[in-house]
Design a protein around this motif. Structure first.
Motif, mmCIF file in Angstrom:
data_model
loop_
_atom_site.group_PDB
_atom_site.id
_atom_site.type_symbol
_atom_site.label_atom_id
_atom_site.label_comp_id
_atom_site.label_asym_id
_atom_site.label_seq_id
_atom_site.Cartn_x
_atom_site.Cartn_y
_atom_site.Cartn_z
ATOM 1 N N ALA A 89 138.742 16.962 57.820
ATOM 2 C CA ALA A 89 138.016 17.045 56.598
ATOM 3 C C ALA A 89 140.058 16.573 55.361
ATOM 4 N N ARG A 90 140.779 16.371 56.002
ATOM 5 C CA ARG A 90 141.906 16.976 56.177
ATOM 6 C C ARG A 90 142.374 15.391 55.425
ATOM 7 N N PHE A 91 141.617 14.078 56.395
ATOM 8 C CA PHE A 91 141.738 13.127 56.153
ATOM 9 C C PHE A 91 140.836 11.923 55.535
ATOM 10 N N PRO A 92 140.895 12.064 54.578
ATOM 11 C CA PRO A 92 139.377 11.173 53.407
ATOM 12 C C PRO A 92 138.607 10.270 54.154
ATOM 13 N N GLY A 93 140.008 9.165 55.027
ATOM 14 C CA GLY A 93 139.766 8.042 54.635
ATOM 15 C C GLY A 93 139.163 7.166 55.985
ATOM 16 N N ALA A 94 139.422 8.893 56.902
ATOM 17 C CA ALA A 94 139.116 8.898 58.318
ATOM 18 C C ALA A 94 137.908 7.888 58.680
ATOM 19 N N VAL A 95 137.444 7.610 59.791
ATOM 20 C CA VAL A 95 136.196 7.296 60.603
ATOM 21 C C VAL A 95 135.725 8.246 61.042
ATOM 22 N N VAL A 96 134.862 9.484 60.459
ATOM 23 C CA VAL A 96 134.616 9.957 61.443
ATOM 24 C C VAL A 96 133.343 9.692 62.859
ATOM 25 N N ASP A 97 133.812 10.243 64.131
ATOM 26 C CA ASP A 97 132.779 9.145 65.368
ATOM 27 C C ASP A 97 132.550 10.182 65.993
ATOM 28 N N ARG A 98 130.667 9.784 66.177
ATOM 29 C CA ARG A 98 130.167 10.357 67.552
ATOM 30 C C ARG A 98 129.637 10.194 68.255
ATOM 31 N N VAL A 99 129.876 10.350 69.355
ATOM 32 C CA VAL A 99 129.149 9.363 70.862
ATOM 33 C C VAL A 99 128.497 10.588 71.740
ATOM 34 N N PHE A 100 127.282 10.049 71.744
ATOM 35 C CA PHE A 100 126.009 10.453 72.369
ATOM 36 C C PHE A 100 125.367 9.797 72.978
ATOM 37 N N ALA A 101 123.935 10.570 73.356
ATOM 38 C CA ALA A 101 122.767 9.555 74.089
ATOM 39 C C ALA A 101 122.165 9.190 73.003
ATOM 40 N N ALA A 102 121.717 7.851 72.982
ATOM 41 C CA ALA A 102 120.430 7.289 71.995
ATOM 42 C C ALA A 102 120.106 6.170 73.102
ATOM 43 N N ARG A 103 119.468 5.820 73.526
ATOM 44 C CA ARG A 103 118.982 4.294 73.952
ATOM 45 C C ARG A 103 117.845 3.915 73.519
ATOM 46 N N LEU A 104 117.412 2.368 73.577
ATOM 47 C CA LEU A 104 116.147 2.008 72.739
ATOM 48 C C LEU A 104 114.683 2.044 74.496
ATOM 49 N N ASP A 105 113.952 2.910 73.551
ATOM 50 C CA ASP A 105 112.326 2.652 74.427
ATOM 51 C C ASP A 105 112.712 1.515 75.778
ATOM 52 N N GLY A 106 113.310 1.749 76.819
ATOM 53 C CA GLY A 106 112.499 0.274 78.010
ATOM 54 C C GLY A 106 114.179 -0.650 77.455
#
Length: 815
Positions: A89-106
């Motif tokens: 919240a202290r950096f309004p212009g920042a890109v908040v990145d979240r990296v998590f498991a996600a994959r198209l079926d097959g």
């Protein structure tokens, strides 16, 4: 003596050509391996990929630091902690990145990220638009199946840690550093609340002041630390260094072995010359100095050329390793001259070491030996040769016994078994003259039954010079022995690893995730709800223990459900019971050095510290290092689900229900037999690549060394062949004698190699039997037979060709 040495080199150039070629190849190999090693070590890390467009990146502190009485010790954390929401919240212009498991079926391996993070690589849209609603995604081209074509407007199934859900593809982006499924920012926050990074376009000083000590600020090359390819890059670099190191060690070993044998063979052919020099007044010291001068002259020329040629071969070798996937594809060929500068003195030293024993032997030649009329050896083995040979054999046997008793698990690793194999090969080469006589008599027995001179001439010639016969068979011994021992040992090690992994499994079916992912929670719940089956999952995590109150040691731990575990796994226990395993307990292997009931402080994957009680100690041969409950898994997804059918459950019906449950979740259902077969094949294919790369280098060198040794031996027997011609033998008969001798010598080397490999594999079998019980001995018959046949063909061809060229009828002098 220097003048005499140079004259000898000029007059006996054939003998010393073999020494020159062997030393040139050895030096070139050492320089080539050093050049590859310099390339892999000196190549800088790849530049930032995931955050290439962001000048400043803030990530959580991924290091566990523990203060001890002897200082501070640190290790990387296996479980990311995440950044506090207040910091973002202290950096309004920042890109908040979240990296998590996600994959198209097959689809291929991929991760999920918020759409705003697409600009950090950057990854640009090639078709469609950005995702906005909760049911929309954009996918990178690398996250699509090959040949899938445009996906814009299609409904697809995306599998995340929580389960599978349908989304509409509204855009396709460039490939980027890895396959990515982009969600709207709000949807990404729902799927993964943890903040993994902040990408900023602000002054570094302001960011550091605002962050303080709550996170790590990355700039410049350090922005590559969170890249997805970083672990794979490190593994590829380590694999290349390991292969090159092992190959370089074998190259040096083979070089010493072949050069010393070649020098010894060349010197043994000149006993009468040394005796004449002694008769003329030369002292023993002068004779030894002459041999050393010859070695110096050959070594300086061969080592200098080899050191110059090696770097060029190193570039081709590096390209080959990159093509096999055993070196990073971004490796930059080194232009360092250090490998050549190191290879040159190494080659000279090898030549002097190889000539040392030959020089001592030459100095002991008595003047009376000049009166000999036949080159019949008086003694095949010297005391020094007995001591060195038996010492190498005894050391190898002691190493095998220590491994079998103290650490049988290490026997399955090439780094532990290869030194033993080298010792056994060296012992066989040193002791070969002692056993070459009986082996020769056994092999030439069929020849004695032949009619004609072949049955008499060939056995007599071989038995009259047993030491020379053993020296000529040396390259065959090295080539065939290393092939049989290394490939056979690798096959046995793979079989033992497969048995360790598969024998405890009592499940009828296994549900396995696609490569690069885990089983999502929705699928696991569905499996556990199925009637007529018991399901247990395993998820791997890491814990750290403080060893010796000085250093943190990372240890892999399998997290399981203790209630269902016993139905699907039959783990070997040396003490304790799995029934006592709960959230406060742990089952460990003997490598932990703990006893039943010990209280063990451990730091879990997220850095939190707990004290667990040892409720069981695994016996040797357990498939994992430790077991704990799922409470310690955190975000780790299961890597397998074991399914055991209850009494009365139809296997066919259960398989159908399991496949229906796994459909759409990037998972597959296999029987235990199919899983064991696939696991064994995968392990064998992975371990063979590096071993074959090492063997290719060794076999190429020893094959050329075999030709050199045969040429030296054939050149020395020229007077004998001319004597046979004077006695009435036809040229074709003489060539048949030569071919028969070469074939028997190759057979002698193969027999000695078989004995060496048998001893090495027997020691390995004893060690592996401590882990898994009796294991099958898988001998590489096809490869060994092919190599032995190749050695025989090379030996016969080189011998016949050399004899044909040196025994040409001389034209009569003009009147």
């Amino acid at each position: 003596m220097l003048t005499v040495a140079l004259c000898t080199l000029r007059n006996r150039w054939v003998s010393f050509a073999g020494c020159f070629a062997a030393l040139f190849l050895g030096t070139a190999l050492i320089a080539a391996m050093g050049q590859v090693l310099a390339s892999t070590v000196g190549t800088p890390d790849r530049g930032p990929q995931r955050y290439a467009a962001a000048p400043v990146v803030v990530v959580p502190d991924g290091t566990l630091t523990v203060r001890t009485a002897h200082g501070v010790t640190s290790v990387p954390l296996a479980e990311p902690r995440g950044l506090p929401a207040g910091l973002a919240a202290r950096f309004p212009g920042a890109v908040v990145d979240r990296v998590f498991a996600a994959r198209l079926d097959g689809g291929p391996p991929a991760v999920g990220r918020p759409w705003s993070a697409a600009r950090t690589a950057p990854q640009r849209l090639t078709r469609g638009r950005a995702p906005v609603g909760d049911g929309e995604v954009a996918v990178s081209s690398s996250a699509l199946r090959a040949g899938a074509g445009t996906q814009v407007g299609r409904r697809v199934t995306v599998v995340t840690a929580g389960g599978a859900a349908a989304y509409t593809v509204v855009g396709v982006t460039t490939a980027g550093p890895q396959g990515t499924v982009f969600f709207g920012d709000a949807r990404a926050a729902q799927l993964s609340p943890r903040i993994d990074a902040l990408a900023l376009w602000e002054p570094t000083g302001r960011v550091r002041a605002a962050v303080g000590g709550r996170a790590v600020v990355l700039t410049g090359q350090d922005r590559a630390l969170p890249d997805p390819s970083r672990p794979a890059d490190d593994r590829a670099r380590n694999d290349a260094d390991t292969v090159v190191g092992i190959a370089g060690g074998f190259a040096a070993f083979v070089c010493v072995f072949v050069v010393s044998s070649t020098f010894a063979l060349a010197v043994s052919q000149r006993r009468r010359e040394f005796a004449l020099l002694r008769t003329a007044g030369a002292t023993r010291r002068q004779v030894r100095r002459m041999v050393y001068a010859e070695a110096w002259a050959v070594a300086l020329a061969a080592a200098s050329l080899g050191a110059l040629a090696g770097p060029f071969a190193g570039r081709r070798l590096l390209d080959r390793l990159i093509g096999l996937g055993m070196a990073p594809e971004w490796t930059v060929p080194s232009r360092s001259v250090v490998p050549a500068l190191v290879a040159f003195p190494t080659g000279v030293l090898v030549a002097l070491l190889g000539a040392a024993a030959a020089a001592r032997r030459a100095g002991r030649v008595a003047p009376a030996e000049a009166m000999r009329e036949a080159d019949v050896e008086a003694r095949a083995m010297t005391p020094a040769r007995w001591v060195l040979g038996l010492g190498a054999l005894g050391t190898a046997l002691v190493c095998m016994v220590v491994t079998a008793v103290g650490d049988p698990a290490s026997a399955a690793h090439s780094k532990s078994s290869m030194p033993v194999v080298m010792l056994l090969v060296a012992a066989a080469g040193l002791l070969a003259p002692a056993v070459a006589g009986p082996v020769t008599r056994l092999l030439v027995a069929p020849l004695r039954r032949l009619r004609g001179a072949t049955g008499e001439v060939v056995p007599a010639a071989l038995l009259a010079s047993v030491r020379q016969t053993a020296m000529t068979a040396g390259p065959v011994l090295v080539t065939v022995g290393l092939t049989a021992a290394l490939l056979g040992g690798a096959a046995m090690g793979d079989a033992a690893k497969e048995a360790v992994q598969t024998r405890p499994v009592r499940a009828d079916y296994l549900v396995l995730p696609a490569a690069g992912s885990g089983l999502d929670r929705q699928l696991v719940d569905r499996l556990r709800a199925l009637p007529g089956v018991d399901v247990a999952t395993e998820a791997q995590t890491d814990v750290c223990t403080l060893e010796g109150d000085t250093v943190l040691i990372g240890r892999p731990v399998e997290t399981v459900d203790p209630q269902a575990l016993r139905a699907v796994l039959d783990l070997p226990l040396a003490a304790g019971s799995l029934d006592r395993l709960d959230d406060g307990g742990i089952v460990v292997s003997r490598s932990w050095g703990r006893r039943l009931g010990d209280r063990v402080p451990v730091w879990r994957a997220d850095g939190s510290k707990v004290t667990l009680t040892v409720v069981g100690v695994l016996a040797d041969g357990a498939p994992a290092d430790a077991y704990a409950t799922g409470a310690h898994a955190f975000s780790a997804l299961p890597s397998v689900a074991y399914v055991k059918l209850r009494a009365g459950t139809s296997p066919a019906a259960a398989a159908s229900v399991l496949r229906q449950a796994a459909a759409g979740h990037n998972a597959r259902v296999v029987t235990r037999a199919a899983w064991a077969r696939d696991a064994g094949a995968g392990g064998r294919s992975a371990s063979r690549v590096g071993l074959l790369a090492v063997l290719a280098v060794i076999l190429a060198y020893t094959a050329i060394a075999l030709v050199n040794t045969v040429l030296i031996a054939v050149a020395d027997r020229t007077p004998e062949r001319r004597a046979l011609r004077l006695l009435g033998a036809r040229r074709a008969q003489v060539l048949r004698f030569v071919a028969a001798e070469a074939l028997v010598v190759a057979a002698i080397g193969t027999v000695l190699a078989g004995g060496t490999a048998t001893l090495a594999l027997a020691g390995l079998w004893v060690s592996l039997a401590q882990l898994t019980g009796p294991v099958g001995v898988s001998l590489p018959w096809a490869a060994t037979t092919a190599v032995a046949a190749g050695c025989a063909i090379l030996a016969v061809s080189a011998s016949v060709l050399a004899a044909a060229l040196t025994d040409r009828p001389r034209r009569p002098a003009p009147a």
